[in-house]
Design a protein around this motif. Structure first.
Motif, PDB file in Angstrom:
ATOM      1  N   SER A  75      -6.171   9.581  61.047  1.00 16.45           N
ATOM      2  CA  SER A  75      -5.159   8.640  60.559  1.00 16.45           C
ATOM      3  C   SER A  75      -3.739   9.141  60.787  1.00 16.45           C
ATOM      4  N   HIS A  76      -3.573  10.095  61.699  1.00 15.38           N
ATOM      5  CA  HIS A  76      -2.222  10.610  61.933  1.00 15.38           C
ATOM      6  C   HIS A  76      -2.037  11.074  63.382  1.00 15.38           C
ATOM      7  N   THR A  77      -1.638  10.150  64.246  1.00 14.55           N
ATOM      8  CA  THR A  77      -1.318  10.547  65.624  1.00 14.55           C
ATOM      9  C   THR A  77       0.026   9.952  66.042  1.00 14.55           C
ATOM     10  N   HIS A  78       0.634  10.594  67.021  1.00 10.80           N
ATOM     11  CA  HIS A  78       1.857  10.074  67.650  1.00 10.80           C
ATOM     12  C   HIS A  78       1.630  10.079  69.153  1.00 10.80           C
ATOM     13  N   LEU A  79       1.287   8.919  69.694  1.00  5.67           N
ATOM     14  CA  LEU A  79       1.058   8.812  71.136  1.00  5.67           C
ATOM     15  C   LEU A  79       2.209   8.028  71.764  1.00  5.67           C
ATOM     16  N   TYR A 139       2.291   2.286  55.420  1.00  4.52           N
ATOM     17  CA  TYR A 139       3.669   2.482  55.889  1.00  4.52           C
ATOM     18  C   TYR A 139       4.013   3.944  55.789  1.00  4.52           C
ATOM     19  N   LYS A 140       5.086   4.294  56.495  1.00  3.35           N
ATOM     20  CA  LYS A 140       5.535   5.684  56.403  1.00  3.35           C
ATOM     21  C   LYS A 140       7.049   5.727  56.320  1.00  3.35           C
ATOM     22  N   ALA A 141       7.518   6.688  55.548  1.00  5.49           N
ATOM     23  CA  ALA A 141       8.956   6.956  55.523  1.00  5.49           C
ATOM     24  C   ALA A 141       9.153   8.460  55.685  1.00  5.49           C
ATOM     25  N   VAL A 169       1.682  12.939  53.681  1.00  2.00           N
ATOM     26  CA  VAL A 169       1.143  13.338  54.989  1.00  2.00           C
ATOM     27  C   VAL A 169       1.316  14.843  55.185  1.00  2.00           C
ATOM     28  N   HIS A 170       0.481  15.394  55.980  1.00  2.00           N
ATOM     29  CA  HIS A 170       0.498  16.816  56.386  1.00  2.00           C
ATOM     30  C   HIS A 170       1.034  17.798  55.346  1.00  2.00           C
ATOM     31  N   LEU A 171       0.391  17.816  54.186  1.00  2.00           N
ATOM     32  CA  LEU A 171       0.771  18.783  53.151  1.00  2.00           C
ATOM     33  C   LEU A 171       0.403  20.195  53.616  1.00  2.00           C
ATOM     34  N   THR A 199      -4.551  14.864  62.207  1.00  2.00           N
ATOM     35  CA  THR A 199      -4.097  15.940  63.100  1.00  2.00           C
ATOM     36  C   THR A 199      -2.580  16.033  63.213  1.00  2.00           C
ATOM     37  N   ASP A 200      -1.871  14.914  63.042  1.00  2.00           N
ATOM     38  CA  ASP A 200      -0.448  14.867  63.408  1.00  2.00           C
ATOM     39  C   ASP A 200      -0.297  15.212  64.896  1.00  2.00           C
ATOM     40  N   HIS A 201      -1.269  14.774  65.680  1.00  2.00           N
ATOM     41  CA  HIS A 201      -1.234  15.027  67.127  1.00  2.00           C
ATOM     42  C   HIS A 201       0.081  14.494  67.711  1.00  2.00           C
TER      43      HIS A 201
HETATM   44 ZN   LIG Z   1       3.444  12.965  62.076  1.00  6.97          ZN
END
Ligand SMILES: [Zn+2]
Length: 457
Positions: free
Chosen positions: A57-61, A148-150, A236-238, A312-314
């Motif tokens: 649930s966490h990628t940046h492509l 959503y994300k901030a 996210v990503h603690l 992953t925060d890929h």
């Molecule tokens: Zn991220």
């Protein structure tokens, strides 16, 4: 034609048991012992684990940071995902300032359509908030966006505490969960300048400019904002034990706080920033890698159920051509590391096989919880009658090693170079279709956009 997966050990968060699974079309039609159908294709899964497809649930492509672009796009990133057993990713559609949410979602559809090898959905990252943007929230839900994300850090992305409060209140009205990147961006800016002034221009300066407290303070602030807005949140990503303590405290006062961490915060440590020849740049991401005691407290939290998900925060950048942008100044190193291909095998090898978590917990962290929190359950994240045939047949005995030379993520290094691994996604089904066999992709571009929230109605 139907498919029967025979004799595998089905893993769920509550129990594991031997059973057959029959898939018809895109969905699971039947689960039980000794399923028979003369017309069905039989897949023998004896001696194998059978997981619901993993969800990242966490990628940046295909993310343009303004001065460079991630090396993986949807074509290469989703192929790497499916090869590792991840059947669904949630990427962050990010609003450019001044842009409507509708435009932002449109941009992400254009980047992903027709070239994705796993299913995908989008979280909406809000970087610019006003009444107009607020009025779009109802339409976002219709488009299948339920989260959503901030950002509290990064000058081009972050919004104010008041805006976060406002968004949380608006989401109560329109539906949707807000996740936040928690670091005190203002402090980070000052501390970066401080390090540069001292002559700490190498990657060593990166963790010094973002110490644990910078995350913990932001987590605590976000939690307080959510308390005032009376809204559930996710972080996210603690990465730190201090931030984890803030979460546990908030839950004690009755708040709903969900937490994601990532393999890098469990398996890698900040001493890597001291590597020679600028190699430390490979590990520049935010929040930065931490110390052994942080890793240990995160592992403990996973086993005790205090962390809900592993993403992953890929966010991949090539070492030789992109990370080098910050050769003279660590703050110019593009932030992010690759990981979408290896998350399942890392969690299996270093979590399950090392006895830190059970395979049932792995199933919850990588499949069921992200599906539930992000409105895809039980169509995804479950092996139940009526669920999609998103299925990973896992060979427990396969021995491998992670290397940039055998990965398919499109990036010239891996932060896990040389890591030995146990197990692999031997076969992967995406909505009932075999897409990975013997660990190789046999069907590309089969992914489609997942309109989330449909299972809620
Ligand atoms: Zn991220």
């Amino acid at each position: 034609m139907s498919i029967i997966i025979k004799g595998g050990t089905i893993v769920t968060p509550r129990k594991s048991y031997i059973s057959d699974i029959k898939i018809k079309g895109e969905k699971i039609e039947e689960i039980g012992l000794d399923l028979k159908d003369d017309n069905a294709e039989i897949i023998n899964a004896e001696g194998r684990l059978v997981f619901p497809g993993f969800i990242d649930s966490h990628t940046h492509l295909d993310l343009d940071t303004g001065y460079t672009k991630t090396s993986d796009n949807f074509k290469t990133g989703t192929a790497a995902a499916i090869k590792g057993g991840t059947t669904t990713i949630l990427d962050f559609a990010t609003q450019n300032r001044g842009e409507s949410l509708k435009e932002a979602v449109g941009n992400w559809h254009n980047l992903s359509k027709g070239i994705s090898s796993c299913d995908y959905g989008f979280h909406m990252a809000i970087t610019h908030w006003n009444e107009e943007v607020k009025s779009e929230l109802g339409k976002m839900k219709d488009q299948g966006i339920t989260s959503y994300k901030a950002y509290m850090a990064y000058d081009n992305l972050r919004i104010s505490d008041g805006e976060i409060y406002d968004i949380l209140k608006a989401l109560k009205e329109y539906g949707g969960l807000l996740g936040v990147h928690c670091e005190n961006g203002d402090l980070v800016n000052t501390m970066i300048r401080e390090q540069i002034k001292r002559g700490n221009t190498s990657p060593k300066g990166h963790p010094l400019s973002r110490p644990n407290i910078v995350e913990a303070e932001a987590v605590s602030r976000f939690i307080d904002i959510a308390y005032l807005a009376d809204a559930p949140i996710y972080i996210v990503h603690l990465s730190t034990k201090e931030a984890l303590e803030e979460v546990i405290k908030a839950r004690r006062r009755g708040q709903k706080v969900y937490v994601e961490t990532c393999p890098q915060y469990l398996l890698l440590q900040d001493k890597l920033y001291f590597l020679e020849n600028f190699e430390g740049a490979k590990y520049v991401l935010s929040p930065p890698l931490r110390k052994k005691e942080d890793c240990e407290s995160l592992w403990r939290a996973l086993s005790e159920g205090d962390i809900d998900m592993i993403g992953t925060d890929h966010c991949s950048f090539n070492f030789h051509s992109q990370k080098t942008l910050g050769f003279k100044d660590f703050s110019k190193i593009p932030n992010g590391i690759p990981g979408v291909e290896h998350r399942p095998v890392l969690m299996y090898t270093y979590g399950v096989m090392e006895g830190r978590i059970t395979k049932e917990q792995m199933c919850s962290l990588l499949s069921e919880m992200p599906a539930k929190l992000f409105s895809m359950y039980p169509l995804k994240g479950a092996l139940e009658v009526g669920s999609y045939g998103d299925i990973v047949i896992w060979d427990e005995n396969y021995q491998g090693n992670i290397s940039s030379t055998n990965q398919i993520q499109k990036v010239d290094y891996t932060p896990y170079e040389g890591f030995k691994t146990l197990g692999r996604a031997e076969k992967v089904f995406l909505r009932g279709t075999l897409v990975v066999d013997e660990g190789r992709i046999v069907k590309e571009n089969y992914g489609r956009y997942i309109k989330r929230g449909e299972a809620d109605d």
